[in-house]
Design an enzyme around this catalytic site. Structure first.
Site, PDB file in Angstrom:
ATOM      1  N   HIS A 125      21.890 -27.364 -33.874  1.00 26.59           N
ATOM      2  CA  HIS A 125      23.341 -27.188 -33.883  1.00 26.59           C
ATOM      3  C   HIS A 125      23.803 -26.996 -35.323  1.00 26.59           C
ATOM      4  O   HIS A 125      23.382 -27.723 -36.216  1.00 26.59           O
ATOM      5  CB  HIS A 125      24.034 -28.406 -33.260  1.00 26.59           C
ATOM      6  CG  HIS A 125      23.883 -28.454 -31.772  1.00 26.59           C
ATOM      7  ND1 HIS A 125      24.784 -27.867 -30.920  1.00 26.59           N
ATOM      8  CD2 HIS A 125      22.924 -28.998 -31.002  1.00 26.59           C
ATOM      9  CE1 HIS A 125      24.391 -28.058 -29.672  1.00 26.59           C
ATOM     10  NE2 HIS A 125      23.252 -28.736 -29.686  1.00 26.59           N
ATOM     11  N   LYS A 195      -6.157 -35.783 -41.576  1.00 25.80           N
ATOM     12  CA  LYS A 195      -7.578 -35.476 -41.413  1.00 25.80           C
ATOM     13  C   LYS A 195      -7.730 -33.981 -41.211  1.00 25.80           C
ATOM     14  O   LYS A 195      -6.935 -33.352 -40.524  1.00 25.80           O
ATOM     15  CB  LYS A 195      -8.146 -36.228 -40.207  1.00 25.80           C
ATOM     16  CG  LYS A 195      -9.631 -36.051 -39.997  1.00 25.80           C
ATOM     17  CD  LYS A 195     -10.119 -36.910 -38.825  1.00 25.80           C
ATOM     18  CE  LYS A 195     -11.615 -36.788 -38.631  1.00 25.80           C
ATOM     19  NZ  LYS A 195     -12.084 -37.623 -37.501  1.00 25.80           N
TER      20      LYS A 195
END
Length: 201
Positions: A125, A195
């Site tokens: 918005h 990772k």
């Protein structure tokens, strides 16, 4: 698709006609297609062979945007699919979990698993004009792309403009605000790489 785009372009040149058609198709209070449009949904939605959408799913899919669900894919109970401001395209063998919300334009690849309570949204918005109410300022969109072979954990949020690269994992509760490289595990708010998956050529 080209025909639909030319129709959309034509409607932009005729705001009064566009407003009337929007009123005819969308319930303005509920921000969803009117009941008679929903009855026609099987005629304009694409559902691949052996795919399934559970009866409790809220399908906010007006006909002027594309909705496509691939082969052997499923949209689980109490989810919401909304393509009112952009296409929603879901690949093959993909699972949209319980209570997920998908707001287009969103492209989800094949062999993707979305757990429970996930939000994938390409919509924001507008709010920068302080002299106007936020609900008067309209919306903006940035497409979201979730590539193939991805697992997204429960209650994660994938925000506008993000691409999640193939064979990646998004941890539960993560808020993804920027692109995720392929073969990565991300977690946190905002999500960061924790990772890199090994064994790649």
């Amino acid at each position: 698709m080209k025909d639909k785009e030319s129709i959309r372009d034509g409607l932009k040149k005729s705001p009064a006609l566009k407003k009337w058609l929007d009123w005819l198709i969308m319930n303005q209070r509920d921000a969803r297609p009117r009941w008679y449009i929903r009855l026609l949904a099987p005629l304009y939605q694409h559902r691949g062979r052996h795919s399934k959408i559970y009866g409790s799913v809220r399908m906010d899919t007006p006909p002027y945007r594309r909705f496509s669900l691939g082969r052997k894919s499923v949209v689980e109970s109490f989810s919401c699919i909304n393509n009112a401001v952009g296409d929603v395209v879901i690949g093959d063998h993909t699972r949209i979990g319980l209570h997920n919300t998908i707001i287009g334009p969103v492209t989800i690849g094949s062999h993707v698993n979305l757990a429970q309570g996930i939000t994938v949204t390409a919509l924001n918005h507008n709010f920068d004009e302080v002299d106007k109410r936020i609900d008067e300022q309209g919306v903006s969109t940035k497409p979201v792309v979730i590539e193939d072979d991805i697992w997204i954990g429960a209650n994660a949020a994938i925000m506008p403009g993000v691409t999640v690269g193939r064979h990646s994992v998004v941890a539960a509760g993560a808020v993804v605000t920027r692109d995720v490289p392929p073969y990565s595990v991300v977690a946190g708010v905002p999500a960061k790489i924790i990772k890199k998956l090994k064994g790649l050529s």
